[in-house]
Design a protein around this motif. Structure first.
Motif, short mmCIF file in Angstrom:
data_model
loop_
_atom_site.label_atom_id
_atom_site.label_comp_id
_atom_site.label_asym_id
_atom_site.label_seq_id
_atom_site.Cartn_x
_atom_site.Cartn_y
_atom_site.Cartn_z
N SER A 142 0.82 -1.21 0.00
CA SER A 142 0.00 0.00 0.00
C SER A 142 0.86 1.26 0.00
N ALA A 187 0.10 7.91 -5.55
CA ALA A 187 -0.98 8.88 -5.34
C ALA A 187 -0.41 10.27 -5.05
N GLN A 202 -13.28 21.60 6.54
CA GLN A 202 -12.96 20.39 7.26
C GLN A 202 -11.89 20.67 8.31
N THR A 213 -3.91 6.16 3.69
CA THR A 213 -4.60 5.77 2.46
C THR A 213 -4.50 6.91 1.45
N PRO A 214 -4.60 6.59 0.15
CA PRO A 214 -4.60 7.66 -0.85
C PRO A 214 -5.72 8.67 -0.64
N GLU A 215 -6.87 8.20 -0.17
CA GLU A 215 -7.99 9.12 0.06
C GLU A 215 -7.66 10.11 1.17
N GLU A 216 -7.03 9.62 2.23
CA GLU A 216 -6.63 10.50 3.32
C GLU A 216 -5.57 11.49 2.85
N GLN A 220 -5.18 12.64 -0.21
CA GLN A 220 -5.82 13.63 -1.06
C GLN A 220 -6.55 14.68 -0.23
N ALA A 221 -7.23 14.23 0.84
CA ALA A 221 -7.93 15.17 1.71
C ALA A 221 -6.95 16.14 2.36
N ASN A 222 -5.79 15.64 2.77
CA ASN A 222 -4.79 16.51 3.39
C ASN A 222 -4.17 17.46 2.37
N SER A 259 -5.41 18.74 -0.23
CA SER A 259 -6.31 19.82 -0.66
C SER A 259 -6.31 21.00 0.30
#
Length: 323
Positions: free
Chosen positions: A31, A38, A267, A291-294, A296-298, A300
């Motif tokens: 991962s 990512a 957020q 995770t890639p989603e986490e 990406q959220a950071n 941004s």
């Protein structure tokens, strides 16, 4: 992705840096490779690691091979960056003594460790090389001279200090200037967040005065400044590393931050990271997403432009921690 320059080095880095302290643990090795991909897709070109990351007892977890048998974070990161090395800025460290009594910042140890890090990272140079912790048994003159040699050899590009006090940073600058060394530090890595503001007592002022950048780690304070859901986890905060859980004051600040995020339509992690990025000495913030989603959220958070009033409001939440 916005970029900034690290101190006087001329090295430009993305304002979000991907940290690899737990590579091989969370995320696991497979991962972690996806995480690096990512990050590159998001425009993140700054990666932070160390010779002890991932493979020490600090990161032991049930179901994983014990320390010493796991791949190191440097090995995982180096493999993930094959084909991308010229596109990124790579930072590593040496000198942590918790797990190796022979470690430190002596000329001999630094020379040995940089060779091992280069091999694990599959590269011929490290862009930013940190002294991980102060070494009271080695004169700082010896440490900087060792780094100077490595710069002349092309094995490192610039030097930085991690977990050093303001007076130690200032001393290093004085020694480098007095001896005309190329190893004057250009950045300082330190724990820094809305809930950990000791750096503001002296370090941020010293760095601003002398032109160093600050690269904060633990900007979300174990996830508490990103999502209150972390409070529901069975293990949270420094408990992950044998320390203590969040205290009542920390939880109260996080709840106040959550309320502000709701009021401002943002957020929590965006407010936390954007506040740090608004500090004049901060060049880039290290995030340790799992995770890639986490990630990406950071990432941004760099799109958030807080007003001066919002920055001041956030600062007031923990103003006493900066005294």
């Amino acid at each position: 992705m916005e970029r900034s320059v690290l101190g006087t080095s001329g090295i430009r880095v993305s304002r979000i840096c991907l940290g690899s302290a737990t590579f091989g643990v969370a995320p696991d090795a497979t991962s972690a490779g996806a995480m690096v991909g990512a990050a590159l897709d998001l425009g993140i070109d700054f990666f932070d690691t160390a010779d002890v990351y991932g493979s020490t007892p600090t990161f032991d977890r049930p179901g994983l091979p014990p320390a010493g048998e796991r791949e190191s974070a440097e090995e995982i990161l180096g493999r993930a960056l094959v084909g991308h090395r010229d596109d990124v800025v790579l930072a590593s460290k040496s000198g942590e003594r918790r797990f190796d009594a022979t470690a430190g910042l002596s000329r001999r140890y630094i020379a040995q460790q940089v060779e091992q890090s280069l091999r694990r990272l599959q590269t011929d140079r490290i862009d930013l090389y940190y002294a991980h912790f102060p070494d009271p048994s080695t004169p700082l003159e010896e440490t900087l001279a060792a780094y100077d040699t490595l710069i002349q050899q092309g094995k490192i590009r610039s030097v930085a200090l991690s977990n050093h006090a303001a007076w130690q940073v200032t001393q290093a600058l004085w020694i480098a200037d007095d001896r005309r060394l190329a190893s004057a530090p250009v950045a300082a890595q330190v724990q820094y967040s809305l809930l950990h503001r000791k750096a503001e007592r002296e370090l941020t002022s010293a760095c601003q005065k002398f032109g160093l950048s600050i690269v904060p780690f633990a900007p979300l304070h174990g996830g508490l400044l990103a999502d209150l859901a972390v409070l529901e986890r069975p293990v949270a905060g420094d408990e992950r590393y044998g320390g203590s859980r969040f205290d009542d004051r920390e939880v109260a600040v996080a709840r106040a931050l959550a309320d502000l995020a709701d009021d401002w339509g943002m957020q929590m992690q965006h407010l936390s990271l954007a506040w740090l990025l608004a500090q004049p000495t901060v060049a880039s913030v290290i995030v340790g997403a799992e995770t890639p989603e986490e990630l990406q959220a950071n990432a941004s958070a760099t799109d958030i432009n807080l007003t001066a009033e919002q920055v001041a409001h956030l600062s007031a939440l923990t103003a006493d921690l900066a005294d």
